[in-house]
Design an enzyme around this catalytic site. Structure first.
Site, PDB file in Angstrom:
ATOM      1  N   HIS A   1       0.813  -1.220   0.000  1.00 31.84           N
ATOM      2  CA  HIS A   1       0.000   0.000   0.000  1.00 31.84           C
ATOM      3  C   HIS A   1       0.846   1.270   0.000  1.00 31.84           C
ATOM      4  O   HIS A   1       0.316   2.371  -0.173  1.00 31.84           O
ATOM      5  CB  HIS A   1      -0.947   0.004   1.213  1.00 31.84           C
ATOM      6  CG  HIS A   1      -2.330   0.445   0.865  1.00 31.84           C
ATOM      7  ND1 HIS A   1      -2.589   1.509   0.024  1.00 31.84           N
ATOM      8  CD2 HIS A   1      -3.545  -0.040   1.230  1.00 31.84           C
ATOM      9  CE1 HIS A   1      -3.883   1.666  -0.095  1.00 31.84           C
ATOM     10  NE2 HIS A   1      -4.497   0.740   0.620  1.00 31.84           N
ATOM     11  N   ARG A   2       2.157   1.149   0.203  1.00 31.53           N
ATOM     12  CA  ARG A   2       3.019   2.322   0.044  1.00 31.53           C
ATOM     13  C   ARG A   2       3.163   2.694  -1.431  1.00 31.53           C
ATOM     14  O   ARG A   2       3.372   3.864  -1.773  1.00 31.53           O
ATOM     15  CB  ARG A   2       4.409   2.037   0.614  1.00 31.53           C
ATOM     16  CG  ARG A   2       4.471   1.753   2.091  1.00 31.53           C
ATOM     17  CD  ARG A   2       5.864   1.346   2.507  1.00 31.53           C
ATOM     18  NE  ARG A   2       6.320   0.144   1.793  1.00 31.53           N
ATOM     19  CZ  ARG A   2       7.515  -0.428   1.944  1.00 31.53           C
ATOM     20  NH1 ARG A   2       8.390   0.132   2.787  1.00 31.53           N
ATOM     21  NH2 ARG A   2       7.848  -1.512   1.284  1.00 31.53           N
TER      22      ARG A   2
END
Length: 422
Positions: free
Chosen positions: A393-394
């Site tokens: 999700h980064r």
């Protein structure tokens, strides 16, 4: 001509690259007394990357094996002793005072360990006459040390009867027998088994722990009617151009992943921890998770973006056959950018995969099942599969992940998109 002189030389575990510091000895290809030639395979070792065959850096006769199958050996530790025949004196064309060189394999370095390491070996032609070994480290051959570690014995507690106080197998066995005779009788039979993690399994455990600890992972799912893909695969199996190839729906999924990455490049990126930068790759090294004989490994198809469906089918077949035969090389396992795992082969509908460290996404393909499904305003039996996409999700937000998965599903639901997206 002067008579040949026999010299005992030790071959140490070479630096296998990638910062690896040790390897597990899998199997010897030679035995004591065997004559070996230059470059003859001596032993197989397994690193956290792959199984590697080590060739001999010189010719001669095997006089001692210094490690056993199952033992973990550090880089630089001696593996084998070989007696070689050499002619003393410089070559006729050598400069005065020049030392005769012994042929060796490129990259293996000196064929003898430095004096500080040699003095811990058994007495032999190269053992120093003085400089006794450090008292803090008991003398023992590597196989004896390995046995002691397995049994939980501190060699400092064992009295050595060998030359110079070396601890032999017999010494260790006697120590174990004495300790066993003095131990209290066990109450009941143990119902537990302990198996140390080594090689590929140890690397996988460390990699998965590192992945979960460092990357915030999320997952999205999509269930797709893939009946048209099943029909396509059946047709390709009859196509003369695909003759001799093992055509599977996974090959079509792999091609769909490659095509979808063109519009969603963040799924083919990585996070640089040292600079906090997103590194987007313009190449696709497509990893395929394979359950091999020594555990789960993820070799990858290099530059998958340049391959047609037929070429991708052939590459996928070669990759899985090589992995299942435990012949994947370190290069096969290096540099993957995105991974595909087929959990459906185990009969499960779906799963939440864990990212391969350094990658932004992994796609899991569930089992292919015939289910009642809405088709052309009616309920019909259709071939259906569930796709699970885990992502970092980064690097990837929910929208990008969902659209990427939708585009893959569009190709599987209507394979004409293989042409439309090309």
């Amino acid at each position: 001509m002067p008579p040949a002189v026999t010299t005992r030389r030790h071959f140490a575990l070479p630096d296998l690259g990638e910062g690896l510091t040790e390897a597990e000895l899998v199997a010897w290809h030679v035995a004591v007394g065997d004559d070996v030639t230059l470059n003859q395979v001596l032993v197989e070792v397994e690193t956290e990357k792959a199984v590697v065959e080590l060739p001999s850096p010189f010719a001669g006769t095997v006089v001692e094996l210094l490690a056993e199958a199952g033992e973990s050996v550090r880089v630089g530790a001696p593996l084998i002793a070989i007696d070689t025949a050499t002619t003393p004196g410089p070559r006729p064309d050598a400069a005065p005072g020049a030392e005769e060189k012994v042929p060796m394999l490129v990259g293996y370095g000196p064929t003898e360990a430095p004096p500080s390491r040699r003095r811990h070996r058994r007495n032999g032609p190269h053992a120093p006459a003085a400089a006794p070994p450090a008292a803090s480290r008991p003398l023992a051959a590597p196989p004896v040390r390995f046995m002691a570690r397995q049994k939980g014995v501190d060699l400092a507690d064992v009295t050595g009867s060998g030359p110079g106080g070396i601890v032999t197998r017999e010494d260790l066995a006697a120590h174990l027998a004495e300790a066993s005779s003095q131990a209290p009788a066990p109450q009941g039979t143990p119902r537990e088994a302990r198996t140390p993690l080594r090689g590929v399994q140890k690397h996988m455990a460390e990699a998965m722990t590192r992945s979960v600890a460092t990357a915030p992972q999320a997952c999205v799912f999509l269930t797709v009617d893939v009946t048209p893909t099943v029909d396509l695969v059946a047709n390709l199996r009859r196509n003369p151009r695909f003759e001799g190839l093992r055509v599977t729906p996974l090959a079509v999924v792999a091609r769909a992943v490659v095509l979808a990455l063109r519009d969603h490049p963040t799924l083919n990126s990585s996070w640089d921890e040292t600079t906090d930068e997103v590194v987007t790759k313009e190449y696709i090294h497509l990893g395929i998770a394979v359950a091999g004989p020594r555990g789960l490994i993820v070799p990858n198809i290099k530059d998958a973006q340049d391959l047609s469906l037929r070429q991708l089918t052939a590459a996928l077949s070669d990759l899985t056959e090589t992995a299942r035969a435990a012949r994947s090389t370190a290069d096969d396992l290096r540099g993957g950018t995105i991974t595909l795992t087929n959990v459906g082969v185990f009969g499960v509908d779906a799963g939440v995969p864990i990212l391969n460290p350094g990658e932004a996404a992994i796609l899991a393909v569930g089992s292919l099942q015939r289910r009642p499904w809405e088709f052309e305003d009616q309920v019909a039996l259709r071939h259906v599969v569930t796709l699970s996409l885990a992502f970092d999700h980064r690097l990837v937000d929910g929208q990008a992940a969902s659209l990427f998965l939708r585009d893959i599903g569009d190709v599987l639901a209507d394979p004409t998109n293989l042409i439309a997206y090309s």
